[in-house]
Enzyme design. Sequence first.
Site, PDB file in Angstrom:
ATOM      1  N   SER A  57       3.414   3.734   0.294  1.00 31.68           N
ATOM      2  CA  SER A  57       2.036   3.248   0.261  1.00 31.68           C
ATOM      3  C   SER A  57       1.584   3.036  -1.170  1.00 31.68           C
ATOM      4  CB  SER A  57       1.134   4.299   0.918  1.00 31.68           C
ATOM      5  OG  SER A  57      -0.217   4.003   0.678  1.00 31.68           O
ATOM      6  N   THR A  83      -0.970   4.021  -2.177  1.00 35.97           N
ATOM      7  CA  THR A  83      -1.683   5.241  -2.538  1.00 35.97           C
ATOM      8  C   THR A  83      -0.892   6.085  -3.551  1.00 35.97           C
ATOM      9  OG1 THR A  83      -3.028   6.994  -1.576  1.00 35.97           O
ATOM     10  CG2 THR A  83      -0.844   6.733  -0.672  1.00 35.97           C
ATOM     11  N   TYR A 113      -1.964  13.342   1.683  1.00 37.95           N
ATOM     12  CA  TYR A 113      -1.211  12.260   2.336  1.00 37.95           C
ATOM     13  C   TYR A 113      -0.392  11.477   1.306  1.00 37.95           C
ATOM     14  CZ  TYR A 113      -0.450   7.508   4.018  1.00 37.95           C
ATOM     15  OH  TYR A 113       0.124   6.285   4.302  1.00 37.95           O
ATOM     16  N   LYS A 169       3.874  10.927   0.536  1.00 30.92           N
ATOM     17  CA  LYS A 169       4.598   9.660   0.327  1.00 30.92           C
ATOM     18  C   LYS A 169       5.416   9.715  -0.961  1.00 30.92           C
ATOM     19  CE  LYS A 169       3.347   7.439   3.989  1.00 30.92           C
ATOM     20  NZ  LYS A 169       4.332   7.217   5.048  1.00 30.92           N
ATOM     21  N   PHE A 197       0.193  -2.345   0.609  1.00 29.47           N
ATOM     22  CA  PHE A 197      -1.198  -2.326   0.167  1.00 29.47           C
ATOM     23  C   PHE A 197      -2.065  -2.149   1.430  1.00 29.47           C
ATOM     24  CE2 PHE A 197      -1.358  -2.368  -4.416  1.00 29.47           C
ATOM     25  CZ  PHE A 197      -0.005  -2.203  -4.620  1.00 29.47           C
ATOM     26  N   PHE A 253     -19.174   1.851   1.483  1.00 30.41           N
ATOM     27  CA  PHE A 253     -19.073   3.017   0.594  1.00 30.41           C
ATOM     28  C   PHE A 253     -19.117   2.595  -0.876  1.00 30.41           C
ATOM     29  CE2 PHE A 253     -16.362   4.757   4.275  1.00 30.41           C
ATOM     30  CZ  PHE A 253     -17.466   5.320   4.890  1.00 30.41           C
ATOM     31  N   ARG A 261     -17.270   6.797  -1.314  1.00 30.41           N
ATOM     32  CA  ARG A 261     -16.437   7.754  -0.574  1.00 30.41           C
ATOM     33  C   ARG A 261     -15.549   8.475  -1.589  1.00 30.41           C
ATOM     34  NH1 ARG A 261     -12.622   5.305   4.156  1.00 30.41           N
ATOM     35  NH2 ARG A 261     -11.655   4.309   2.361  1.00 30.41           N
TER      36      ARG A 261
END
Length: 340
Positions: free
Chosen positions: A126, A128, A150, A154, A179, A219, A291
């Site tokens: 990811s 991320t 999370y 990864k 993405f 957000f 957020r």
Amino acid sequence: MDRTILVTGGAGYIGSHTALALLEAGDRVVIADNLVNSSKQSIAAVERLTGATIEFAEVDLTDRDQTRELFDTYPVEAAIHFAGLKAVGESTEKPLLYYRNNLLSTINLLEEMAAHDVFQLVFSSSATVYGDPEILPIPEGAATGPTNAYGRTKLMIEDICRDVAAADPRWQISLLRYFNPVGAHQSGDIGEDPNGIPNNLVPYVMQVAVGRREKLSVFGGDYDTHDGTGVRDYIHVIDLAAGHLAALDHLPEGCREYNLGTGSGASVIDVVKAAEAVSGKEIPYEIVGRRTGDIATSLADPQRANDELEWRADRSIDAMLTDAWRWQSKNPEGYPRDDA
Ligand code: NAD
Ligand code: UFG
């Protein structure tokens, strides 16, 4: 192409679209999934759409015996590993659940693959893993630094894959850093079906459009972007599925990372406007606070995948939302329940 491919997590959103693409390309598909976040209905729909049969094994990959039996039963030649838990917020509240599920399932999978002489793997990583990026668009060589449990699972799995490939030259592993996958198959018969209140933007917007939710909370309206709302590199799930076939066809020697994105971005407001246009529905929204953990902008540099995998994501944001809306309007409550 006449291979037997294990698709772990293949009942889920991206896995079901990839299983469909594999079957259309002439491969045989074995899906292993414990259905913790999915329904067998997706598999039935893929079978209907392709006219092909899928071998389905209800397997929890954190269970070593079940994983061994899977490989003892099916003549797997390569694996695409989608299985995992993926909710960022939940991973912050229940980190051990995420470390146990995502790491243990991958270790069991890698050990049983090697024990059965299967060394070709495509893994769902990811964007991320990049955390808050220093360079935009983000190349694969950029620094990593995930900001939640999370994302750390990864990156840890990526590290495990790099170590395993360095130790045994038979491994060929592609780490695909997605993405923001959105959209659905053009039939509207398979799509994203989140449990409960959606965490992600496009499923939430679609549920507002279809009347299941009153309004979208945006957000943050004060990011350093063209309209103040967060910008992401949305990629059509059909382009993403094609990326997995390209990765299988161009596996590296050893282990290699690839960004799968388009390279262009859309803001939250861009998505709302495009969703209103394709659905013909008004999408009420309210700008609220940021957020926790969100970043202003995430954009892929997909050059490596374009060159080495001979793959490109070219479906537009309008196409993504048109297809997401077809799925949502045909299936306002998602898949029928398995016991229905
Ligand atoms: P999904 O939840 O729809 O699919 C994941 C599947 O894995 C589910 O069907 C679930 O039942 C199964 N699963 C989970 N743990 C399992 C276990 N222990 N044993 C067997 N099956 C198990 O999610 P998705 O959106 O299709 O994502 C697929 C993969 O791509 C995930 O690994 C996810 O982390 C990764 N990813 C997703 C996104 C995204 O935005 N959707 C972005 C980047 C990466
Ligand atoms: N957003 C809202 N309201 C919502 C939901 C989202 O304004 O109700 C905004 C977010 O603040 C962000 C944008 O919409 O600016 C996209 O948010 P998503 O939750 O759809 O996607 P993220 O980029 O936050 O994260 C997603 C996945 C992660 C994955 C990451 C990179 O949820 O698992 O993409 O692949 F790691």
